[in-house]
Design an enzyme around this catalytic site. Structure first.
Site, PDB file in Angstrom:
ATOM      1  N   ASN A   1      -3.164  -8.210   1.032  1.00 62.82           N
ATOM      2  CA  ASN A   1      -4.235  -8.949   0.344  1.00 62.82           C
ATOM      3  C   ASN A   1      -4.696  -8.247  -0.933  1.00 62.82           C
ATOM      4  OD1 ASN A   1      -5.753  -6.827   1.235  1.00 62.82           O
ATOM      5  ND2 ASN A   1      -7.254  -8.030   2.371  1.00 62.82           N
TER       6      ASN A   1
ATOM      7  N   ASP B   1      -4.311 -12.812   3.511  1.00 62.25           N
ATOM      8  CA  ASP B   1      -5.406 -12.094   4.141  1.00 62.25           C
ATOM      9  C   ASP B   1      -5.332 -12.353   5.641  1.00 62.25           C
ATOM     10  OD1 ASP B   1      -7.831 -11.176   5.078  1.00 62.25           O
ATOM     11  OD2 ASP B   1      -8.846 -11.643   3.182  1.00 62.25           O
TER      12      ASP B   1
ATOM     13  N   GLY C   1       0.818  -1.218   0.000  1.00 63.09           N
ATOM     14  CA  GLY C   1       0.000   0.000   0.000  1.00 63.09           C
ATOM     15  C   GLY C   1       0.848   1.264   0.000  1.00 63.09           C
TER      16      GLY C   1
ATOM     17  N   ASN D   1      -2.066  13.432   9.004  1.00 61.14           N
ATOM     18  CA  ASN D   1      -2.422  13.247   7.588  1.00 61.14           C
ATOM     19  C   ASN D   1      -1.183  13.090   6.699  1.00 61.14           C
ATOM     20  OD1 ASN D   1      -4.861  14.291   8.859  1.00 61.14           O
ATOM     21  ND2 ASN D   1      -5.686  14.395   6.803  1.00 61.14           N
TER      22      ASN D   1
ATOM     23  N   TYR E   1     -14.422   3.060  12.357  1.00 59.83           N
ATOM     24  CA  TYR E   1     -13.008   2.985  11.973  1.00 59.83           C
ATOM     25  C   TYR E   1     -12.105   3.385  13.138  1.00 59.83           C
ATOM     26  CZ  TYR E   1      -8.522   4.533  10.260  1.00 59.83           C
ATOM     27  OH  TYR E   1      -7.169   4.735  10.131  1.00 59.83           O
TER      28      TYR E   1
ATOM     29  N   LYS F   1      -9.257   1.270  15.784  1.00 58.14           N
ATOM     30  CA  LYS F   1      -7.868   1.643  16.122  1.00 58.14           C
ATOM     31  C   LYS F   1      -7.701   1.689  17.641  1.00 58.14           C
ATOM     32  CE  LYS F   1      -6.291   1.696  12.116  1.00 58.14           C
ATOM     33  NZ  LYS F   1      -5.069   1.060  11.632  1.00 58.14           N
TER      34      LYS F   1
ATOM     35  N   SER G   1      -4.036   5.966  14.453  1.00 61.42           N
ATOM     36  CA  SER G   1      -4.517   7.144  13.725  1.00 61.42           C
ATOM     37  C   SER G   1      -4.936   8.241  14.692  1.00 61.42           C
ATOM     38  CB  SER G   1      -5.719   6.708  12.893  1.00 61.42           C
ATOM     39  OG  SER G   1      -6.461   7.826  12.482  1.00 61.42           O
TER      40      SER G   1
HETATM   41  C1  WQD Z   1      -9.252  16.502   4.807  1.00 63.98           C
HETATM   42  C2  WQD Z   1     -10.139  17.713   4.820  1.00 63.98           C
HETATM   43  C3  WQD Z   1     -12.461  17.281   4.463  1.00 63.98           C
HETATM   44  C4  WQD Z   1     -12.311  15.907   0.384  1.00 63.98           C
HETATM   45  C5  WQD Z   1      -7.851  11.234   7.271  1.00 63.98           C
HETATM   46  C6  WQD Z   1      -7.811   9.837   6.666  1.00 63.98           C
HETATM   47  C7  WQD Z   1      -8.681   8.891   7.384  1.00 63.98           C
HETATM   48  C8  WQD Z   1      -8.358   8.904   8.841  1.00 63.98           C
HETATM   49  C9  WQD Z   1      -8.421  10.284   9.371  1.00 63.98           C
HETATM   50  C10 WQD Z   1      -6.419   7.458   8.798  1.00 63.98           C
HETATM   51  C11 WQD Z   1     -11.443  17.482   5.573  1.00 63.98           C
HETATM   52  C12 WQD Z   1     -11.899  18.110   3.363  1.00 63.98           C
HETATM   53  C13 WQD Z   1     -11.926  16.385   1.614  1.00 63.98           C
HETATM   54  C14 WQD Z   1     -13.135  16.729  -0.446  1.00 63.98           C
HETATM   55  C15 WQD Z   1     -13.082  18.438   1.237  1.00 63.98           C
HETATM   56  N1  WQD Z   1      -7.051   8.455   9.108  1.00 63.98           N
HETATM   57  N2  WQD Z   1     -12.304  17.624   2.044  1.00 63.98           N
HETATM   58  N3  WQD Z   1     -13.463  17.967   0.017  1.00 63.98           N
HETATM   59  O1  WQD Z   1     -10.782  13.583   6.960  1.00 63.98           O
HETATM   60  O2  WQD Z   1      -8.493  14.160   7.830  1.00 63.98           O
HETATM   61  O3  WQD Z   1      -9.142  11.808   7.131  1.00 63.98           O
HETATM   62  O4  WQD Z   1      -7.571  11.152   8.632  1.00 63.98           O
HETATM   63  O5  WQD Z   1      -5.966   6.805   9.692  1.00 63.98           O
HETATM   64  O6  WQD Z   1      -8.532   7.639   6.870  1.00 63.98           O
HETATM   65  O7  WQD Z   1      -8.199   9.886   5.340  1.00 63.98           O
HETATM   66  O8  WQD Z   1      -8.695  13.553   5.464  1.00 63.98           O
HETATM   67  O9  WQD Z   1      -8.271  14.086   3.124  1.00 63.98           O
HETATM   68  O10 WQD Z   1     -10.486  13.026   3.742  1.00 63.98           O
HETATM   69  O11 WQD Z   1     -10.029  15.386   4.411  1.00 63.98           O
HETATM   70  O12 WQD Z   1     -13.436  19.556   1.613  1.00 63.98           O
HETATM   71  O13 WQD Z   1     -13.537  16.359  -1.548  1.00 63.98           O
HETATM   72  O14 WQD Z   1     -10.516  17.984   3.470  1.00 63.98           O
HETATM   73  O15 WQD Z   1     -13.751  17.728   4.830  1.00 63.98           O
HETATM   74  O16 WQD Z   1     -11.733  18.656   6.268  1.00 63.98           O
HETATM   75  P1  WQD Z   1      -9.334  13.354   6.910  1.00 63.98           P
HETATM   76  P2  WQD Z   1      -9.381  13.945   4.095  1.00 63.98           P
END
Ligand code: WQD
Length: 373
Positions: free
Chosen positions: A38, A78, A15, A201, A171, A175, A147
């Site tokens: 997987n 898996d 990944g 992030n 989710y 964790k 996370s």
């Molecule tokens: C960032 C910001 C959206 C898309 C991540 C991981 C998740 C989890 C938590 C992993 C947010 C905004 C996004 C769009 C937008 N961690 N946005 N329009 O939510 O911090 O989640 O951390 O362990 O798996 O993905 O990240 O990139 O989805 O969003 O306005 O089309 O961008 O609302 O504020 P997020 P993200």
């Protein structure tokens, strides 16, 4: 005779995060990596790219041992199938694997609300089976991918590790549950040592443009989505910004971005901190278990991300403000002090570099690693 390489098993090795972690392990020339994956959200080409990149950096007079570090023993496996993960450990025998970096998991917050049982099976049951198998094969060191979502809506920003864990989504709860298992296990048996890394992030790609993120389907995360928009791979062409009425400086959500290479180096530091002579557990005499934030400690808003990607790509992103996305938290900014003090971790690369490297990968590989198998 030279000492044999330490074998480290990486779950989710093919990944986005796994591939960069494997590269970081290989770069030390001290580990032999075993990857299990997987193929759920990973691409089989990623591993050959990692190996090729590592090989290309070998000196002309590289030893056979150095060359060996660039080879990956990879298994399609898996983790929810006990027999499959057991078969991998059986190949190396008792004590044959020095430690595990456990990254494999489902990770979409929204999806976890729709199909919670799949998340509990794939993230919690799989972790349980992995730990049971490790126990059986005398492998008792693990670095775990956690996370920032474990904090839910945190009471203080920046967020220290001592914040109560109160995840909102299934989710996030998977964790918290997995961290709890590790904590309990380390309390039950001093042979075990474990570190949970709470990612904020991760963004960007290796600067070579050889490895990067290749999401299956339309990216849900902001940065890969912007990269796909700039390369012309997604419709509609207007980005929806989910809410501008949050209690943040510009009203859009704030996140703490860190470069994927920095994140990968955090895994290496954590793995090294699991060694028997490690000092980090001196402050926790009851159990060799610790959790660390991996972030930069700098909050960046959605609008700032769009601007940074505009600068990196030259693409004029159109966006519209729409309603809030369910489950979004206004501000997730890490307090990274503990990881710096105890692990020596620091996320050095700034947002401009993350966007540059993301765009470098995307523009060199418009189709990512190519079609999925
Ligand atoms: C960032 C910001 C959206 C898309 C991540 C991981 C998740 C989890 C938590 C992993 C947010 C905004 C996004 C769009 C937008 N961690 N946005 N329009 O939510 O911090 O989640 O951390 O362990 O798996 O993905 O990240 O990139 O989805 O969003 O306005 O089309 O961008 O609302 O504020 P997020 P993200």
């Amino acid at each position: 005779m030279s000492q044999s390489l330490q074998k480290v098993l990486v779950t989710g090795g093919a990944g986005y995060i796994g591939s960069h972690v494997i590269y970081a392990l290989q770069k030390t020339r001290r580990y032999k990596v075993i990857s299990v994956d997987n193929g759920h959200n990973s691409h089989s080409n990623a591993l050959s790219k990692v190996s090729a990149l590592s090989r290309s950096e070998l000196p002309a007079d590289a030893s056979q041992r150095d060359i060996e570090t660039t080879e990956i023993e990879s298994y399609k496996c898996d983790l929810t199938r006990r027999d499959e993960i057991r078969a991998v450990f059986e190949k190396y025998g008792k004590g044959g694997i020095w430690g595990v970096v456990h990254i494999a998991a489902y990770k979409a917050v929204g999806e976890s609300v729709e199909i919670p049982l799949a998340y509990y099976e794939n993230n919690v049951a799989a972790t349980l089976y992995l730990l049971q198998t490790m126990q059986e094969y005398d492998c008792t060191r693990i670095v775990y991918s956690s996370s920032a979502t474990v904090y839910g809506i945190p009471p203080t920003i920046p967020i220290p590790e001592t914040t109560r864990l109160k995840a909102d989504s299934p989710y996030g709860k998977t964790k918290v549950m997995s961290e709890t298992m590790l904590d309990d296990l380390c309390h039950s048996d001093p042979k075990w040592s474990a570190i949970s890394l709470r990612y904020f992030n991760p963004a960007g790609a290796h600067p070579s443009g050889q490895i990067g993120e290749h999401p299956k389907g339309r990216p849900g995360n902001l940065l890969p989505l912007l990269a796909h928009m700039a390369i012309g791979r997604v419709d509609p062409k207007t980005l929806q910004v989910f809410g501008n009425d949050y209690p943040t400086p510009d009203g859009t959500c704030v996140r703490d971005y860190l470069h994927i290479s920095d994140l990968a180096s955090g895994h290496l530091l954590a793995l090294e901190a699991l060694a028997p002579n490690s000092k980090i557990f001196e402050s926790t005499p009851d159990a060799r278990y610790k959790a660390y934030n991996l972030g930069q400690g700098k909050g960046i808003s959605v609008l700032q991300i769009i601007e940074a990607m505009r600068k990196a790509t030259g693409f004029d992103f159109k966006y519209e403000i729409v309603g809030r996305r369910r489950g979004d938290v206004p501000d997730l900014t890490a307090d990274p002090a503990l990881a710096e003090k105890e692990l020596g971790f620091k996320a050095n690369e700034d947002l401009a570099i993350m966007c540059r490297d993301l765009w470098n990968f995307q523009s060199k590989n418009p189709e990512g690693y190519g079609k999925f198998d």
